[in-house]
Write a protein that holds these residues in place. Sequence first.
Motif, PDB file in Angstrom:
ATOM      1  N   HIS A   4       0.802  -1.355   0.000  1.00 28.40           N
ATOM      2  CA  HIS A   4      -0.193  -0.088  -0.222  1.00 28.40           C
ATOM      3  C   HIS A   4       0.641   1.479  -0.149  1.00 28.40           C
ATOM      4  CE1 HIS A   4      -3.418  -2.412   0.594  1.00 28.40           C
ATOM      5  NE2 HIS A   4      -2.968  -2.931   1.619  1.00 28.40           N
ATOM      6  N   LYS A   5       2.070   1.069   0.161  1.00 24.16           N
ATOM      7  CA  LYS A   5       3.158   2.273   0.360  1.00 24.16           C
ATOM      8  C   LYS A   5       2.908   3.277  -0.978  1.00 24.16           C
ATOM      9  CE  LYS A   5       8.016   3.129   0.527  1.00 24.16           C
ATOM     10  NZ  LYS A   5       9.370   2.590   0.898  1.00 24.16           N
ATOM     11  N   ASP A   6       2.966   2.733  -2.041  1.00 23.51           N
ATOM     12  CA  ASP A   6       2.869   3.903  -2.951  1.00 23.51           C
ATOM     13  C   ASP A   6       1.476   4.483  -3.276  1.00 23.51           C
ATOM     14  OD1 ASP A   6       5.359   3.371  -4.077  1.00 23.51           O
ATOM     15  OD2 ASP A   6       4.643   1.800  -5.578  1.00 23.51           O
ATOM     16  N   THR A   7       0.274   3.626  -2.937  1.00 20.84           N
ATOM     17  CA  THR A   7      -1.049   4.277  -2.892  1.00 20.84           C
ATOM     18  C   THR A   7      -0.837   5.334  -1.718  1.00 20.84           C
ATOM     19  OG1 THR A   7      -1.837   2.169  -3.683  1.00 20.84           O
ATOM     20  CG2 THR A   7      -3.367   4.091  -2.723  1.00 20.84           C
ATOM     21  N   ILE A   8      -0.409   5.020  -0.494  1.00 19.73           N
ATOM     22  CA  ILE A   8      -0.538   6.034   0.764  1.00 19.73           C
ATOM     23  C   ILE A   8       0.145   7.321   0.167  1.00 19.73           C
ATOM     24  CG2 ILE A   8       0.435   6.179   2.995  1.00 19.73           C
ATOM     25  CD1 ILE A   8      -0.139   3.406   3.347  1.00 19.73           C
ATOM     26  N   LEU A   9       1.296   7.152  -0.271  1.00 18.40           N
ATOM     27  CA  LEU A   9       2.208   8.291  -1.114  1.00 18.40           C
ATOM     28  C   LEU A   9       1.491   9.274  -2.074  1.00 18.40           C
ATOM     29  CD1 LEU A   9       5.705   6.807  -1.002  1.00 18.40           C
ATOM     30  CD2 LEU A   9       4.794   8.360   0.764  1.00 18.40           C
ATOM     31  N   SER A  67       1.409  16.150  10.586  1.00 15.12           N
ATOM     32  CA  SER A  67       0.124  16.276  10.367  1.00 15.12           C
ATOM     33  C   SER A  67      -0.427  15.228   9.469  1.00 15.12           C
ATOM     34  CB  SER A  67      -0.473  17.321  10.181  1.00 15.12           C
ATOM     35  OG  SER A  67      -0.327  18.460  11.234  1.00 15.12           O
ATOM     36  N   THR A  68       0.215  15.153   8.496  1.00 18.12           N
ATOM     37  CA  THR A  68      -0.262  13.917   7.336  1.00 18.12           C
ATOM     38  C   THR A  68      -0.046  12.616   7.960  1.00 18.12           C
ATOM     39  OG1 THR A  68       0.312  15.692   5.803  1.00 18.12           O
ATOM     40  CG2 THR A  68       0.433  13.349   4.933  1.00 18.12           C
ATOM     41  N   ALA A  69       1.078  12.316   8.736  1.00 16.91           N
ATOM     42  CA  ALA A  69       1.410  11.133   9.414  1.00 16.91           C
ATOM     43  C   ALA A  69       0.590  10.901  10.224  1.00 16.91           C
ATOM     44  CB  ALA A  69       2.641  11.064  10.135  1.00 16.91           C
ATOM     45  N   SER A  70      -0.171  11.689  11.042  1.00 16.68           N
ATOM     46  CA  SER A  70      -1.224  11.399  11.804  1.00 16.68           C
ATOM     47  C   SER A  70      -2.298  11.018  11.143  1.00 16.68           C
ATOM     48  CB  SER A  70      -1.818  12.757  12.742  1.00 16.68           C
ATOM     49  OG  SER A  70      -0.899  12.840  13.845  1.00 16.68           O
ATOM     50  N   TYR A  71      -2.927  11.785   9.861  1.00 23.01           N
ATOM     51  CA  TYR A  71      -3.735  11.420   9.084  1.00 23.01           C
ATOM     52  C   TYR A  71      -3.799  10.083   8.685  1.00 23.01           C
ATOM     53  CZ  TYR A  71      -6.667  11.743   4.793  1.00 23.01           C
ATOM     54  OH  TYR A  71      -7.492  11.506   3.842  1.00 23.01           O
ATOM     55  N   ILE A  72      -2.534   9.514   8.302  1.00 23.26           N
ATOM     56  CA  ILE A  72      -2.431   8.315   7.858  1.00 23.26           C
ATOM     57  C   ILE A  72      -2.399   7.022   8.814  1.00 23.26           C
ATOM     58  CG2 ILE A  72      -0.662   6.452   6.845  1.00 23.26           C
ATOM     59  CD1 ILE A  72       0.890   8.799   5.689  1.00 23.26           C
ATOM     60  N   PHE A  73      -2.086   7.473  10.238  1.00 19.94           N
ATOM     61  CA  PHE A  73      -2.033   6.244  11.167  1.00 19.94           C
ATOM     62  C   PHE A  73      -3.519   6.255  11.895  1.00 19.94           C
ATOM     63  CE2 PHE A  73       2.315   6.650   9.994  1.00 19.94           C
ATOM     64  CZ  PHE A  73       2.630   5.642   9.352  1.00 19.94           C
ATOM     65  N   LEU A  74      -4.286   7.275  11.630  1.00 20.36           N
ATOM     66  CA  LEU A  74      -5.414   7.368  12.493  1.00 20.36           C
ATOM     67  C   LEU A  74      -6.523   7.224  11.531  1.00 20.36           C
ATOM     68  CD1 LEU A  74      -4.622  10.334  15.020  1.00 20.36           C
ATOM     69  CD2 LEU A  74      -4.975   7.841  15.631  1.00 20.36           C
ATOM     70  N   ASN A  75      -7.866   6.929  12.122  1.00 15.25           N
ATOM     71  CA  ASN A  75      -8.957   6.785  11.113  1.00 15.25           C
ATOM     72  C   ASN A  75      -9.368   8.199  10.866  1.00 15.25           C
ATOM     73  OD1 ASN A  75     -11.539   6.379   9.765  1.00 15.25           O
ATOM     74  ND2 ASN A  75     -12.037   4.826  11.238  1.00 15.25           N
ATOM     75  N   ALA A  76      -8.937   8.784   9.404  1.00 13.33           N
ATOM     76  CA  ALA A  76      -9.172  10.053   9.128  1.00 13.33           C
ATOM     77  C   ALA A  76     -10.624  10.096   8.503  1.00 13.33           C
ATOM     78  CB  ALA A  76      -8.173  10.503   8.138  1.00 13.33           C
ATOM     79  N   GLN A  77     -11.495   9.128   8.534  1.00 16.69           N
ATOM     80  CA  GLN A  77     -12.795   9.110   8.054  1.00 16.69           C
ATOM     81  C   GLN A  77     -13.593   9.771   9.346  1.00 16.69           C
ATOM     82  OE1 GLN A  77     -13.158   8.540   4.866  1.00 16.69           O
ATOM     83  NE2 GLN A  77     -10.984   7.965   4.705  1.00 16.69           N
TER      84      GLN A  77
END
Length: 140
Positions: A4-9, A67-77
Motif C-alpha cells: 500500500h506504500k505507493d498508494t498512501i504516498l 500532521s499528514t502522518a497522523s492522518y495516515i495512522f489514525l482513522n481520518a474518516q
Amino acid sequence: MSGHKDTILEVCNASSKNTMMETLEIEYIDVGENFLVGKMPVTSKVHQPDGVLHGGAMVALAESVGSTASYIFLNAQEYYIRGIEISANHVKSVKEGFVFAKAVVVHRGRTTQLWEIKITNEANELVSICKLTTIALPKK
C-alpha cells in the motif's frame, strides 16, 4: 504496508494540491509502519533575507509531515487531525538543495499523538529537530 506504500504516498501528495504544501513544493517520498518522510527544495522562495533556509519554512515542513502522518495512522474518516503544539530547534543552516523531514510517532494515543520530526540535509546531517503534538477530534 509495503503493498500500500505507493498508494498512501499518492494520496498524501494529491492532498497537497492548492495548499501551502504545494506552495512550498513539499513531496511525500517514503512511509513505513511508524513514520512518514517528506522533502522540500531549498530555494530563494524559502530563504530568509541572508540567503539561508527560513526557520518558519522548516516548521511548516515539520508540521505538514507530522500532521499528514497522523492522518495516515489514525482513522481520518472519523477524525479531524489538528496540530496543537510544535517546537523546533534549528541546529544547522542550509542554502540550497533539499531538506528531508522524517516524522516518527513517539505516542499514538486515541486523543493526542506526539511526533518527533528530524529535518536533515542531503548529507543526512541534522538541520532541525521538531516535536509536534496533534489531536484527533471526532467528526460529528
